[in-house]
Design an enzyme around this catalytic site. Structure first.
Site, PDB file in Angstrom:
ATOM      1  CG  ASP A   1      -4.177  -5.476  -4.121  1.00 37.70           C
ATOM      2  OD1 ASP A   1      -5.220  -4.872  -3.795  1.00 37.70           O
ATOM      3  OD2 ASP A   1      -3.394  -5.984  -3.297  1.00 37.70           O
TER       4      ASP A   1
ATOM      5  CG  HIS B   1      -1.917  -1.060   1.310  1.00 39.32           C
ATOM      6  ND1 HIS B   1      -1.613  -2.306   1.778  1.00 39.32           N
ATOM      7  CD2 HIS B   1      -3.224  -1.095   0.962  1.00 39.32           C
ATOM      8  CE1 HIS B   1      -2.697  -3.073   1.727  1.00 39.32           C
ATOM      9  NE2 HIS B   1      -3.688  -2.360   1.241  1.00 39.32           N
TER      10      HIS B   1
END
EC number: 3.2.1.52
Length: 361
Positions: A258, A187
């Site tokens: 993702d 992230h």
């Protein structure tokens, strides 16, 4: 009553901002490239509000847009009030150490409760299970992983998937080919795993191979670079997605990217370039989360490759059974007993600590 658009599902999954759709979001969800919506904690106020939101999304299109959520348990459970508090998957790995048969039964119960409660609210899919191994290195995975042993991960994940199927839901294994070795959080950074392919095959790939053989419906690749295999992150790599996953593992399910907004995806360039690269590498559907302007850029600029299996693959991801029947099921006495069984595994508050897993998968 407005007649729903007759439009096949496209290869882009987007999100929405709040508890109900805005006019701008209805227009975005009507775009032909959109095929699904991912919900987050910000989209949940109550069970009744969630039911209304999913019904509104479903009414827009035919076939209905897929509705997904990242709802694993532990630190990653988007809906809380009115839902069973699910354990971190490590609790099942700990149970395995005491009694493998009981742990397998518990994993199946967790999967069934997880799925049935979501199906009763009109959600099709949760991006679970995590198939990453716990090498004791990656804090963002940590107790989201079942175990360090790939054989144990495979057994418990297979049981969880059986439970998901009982609850009317397909499964999505993540983060292929394994996010547990790297220390970085994709992230926030672009993690690099320097191991040889043979080492990854001998450990991290084993749960994916086991579940692919059993018919796993979907896989989500990691935004991690494995330079001994390919210079690109796995989610943008034909080597990983076409040669290894589709070729070596004979996998024919859906490949979801993702979130393209994660730092681990930035290597591919701007958002349209990221979507292009992911689809060209072999992803079936790309996720653009938390940045509606970037989602609109992708929808305006993307020219998807030919995807002759897209409709068939995405159809497998739709929730099974009638929503009304799942509502009846979760209100039943025997389901209450199943909930109680799962609730006894509830993760202690201290075990929920660790790096926050943001509003992405």
């Amino acid at each position: 009553m407005t007649t729903p658009l007759q439009l096949p599902r496209g290869p882009v999954m987007v999100d929405v901002e709040g508890f109900a759709l805005t006019d701008a979001e209805r227009a975005r969800l009507a775009h032909p490239l959109v095929g699904g919506v991912i919900l987050f904690r910000r989209n949940f106020e109550s069970v009744e509000q969630l039911k209304a939101l999913t019904a509104e999304i479903r009414a827009l299109r035919e076939p209905a847009l897929l509705i997904a959520v990242d709802h694993e348990g532990g630190r990653v459970q988007r809906f809380i009030d009115g839902f069973t508090r699910l354990p971190a998957m490590r609790a099942l790995g700990d149970a395995w150490e005491a009694d493998p048969a009981e742990a397998t039964s518990l994993a199946e119960a967790v999967g069934e409760v997880l799925a049935a409660e979501l199906r009763a609210c009109g959600v099709d899919l949760s991006f679970t299970p995590v198939l990453d191994l716990d090498w004791g290195r990656c804090a963002v995975i940590g107790n989201r992983s079942f175990h360090a042993d790939p054989a144990v991960v495979a057994e418990l994940a297979a049981a969880l998937v059986r439970g998901l199927h009982k609850g009317g839901m397909a499964a999505c294994g993540k983060h292929f080919p394994g996010h547990g070795w790297v220390e970085g959080d994709s992230h926030q950074v672009i993690p690099v795993d320097e191991r040889e392919l043979a080492d990854i095959r001998a450990a991290d790939l084993l749960p994916f191979a086991r579940l692919a053989e059993a018919g796993l419906a979907a896989v989500m690749p990691a935004h991690v670079i494995y330079p001994k295999v390919d210079a690109r992150p796995a989610g943008f790599s034909k080597v990983w997605l076409e040669t290894v996953l589709r070729g070596d593992l004979h996998y024919d399910g859906v490949i979801f990217s993702d979130d393209l907004g994660m730092e681990g995806a930035a290597e591919a360039g701007g958002f349209v370039a990221r979507a292009d690269a992911a689809l060209a590498a072999g992803c079936d559907m790309v996720l653009v989360c938390n940045q509606p302007a970037r989602a609109d850029e992708v929808l305006a600029g993307l020219t998807p490759p030919a995807q002759p299996k897209l409709a068939e693959r995405l159809a497998r991801m739709a929730g099974q059974g009638e929503i009304a029947d799942w509502r009846e099921r979760v209100a039943s006495d025997d389901f209450a007993a199943l909930r109680a069984k799962v609730a006894r595994l509830s993760t202690p508050p201290a075990a929920l600590e660790g790096p926050a897993v943001g509003e992405a998968c």
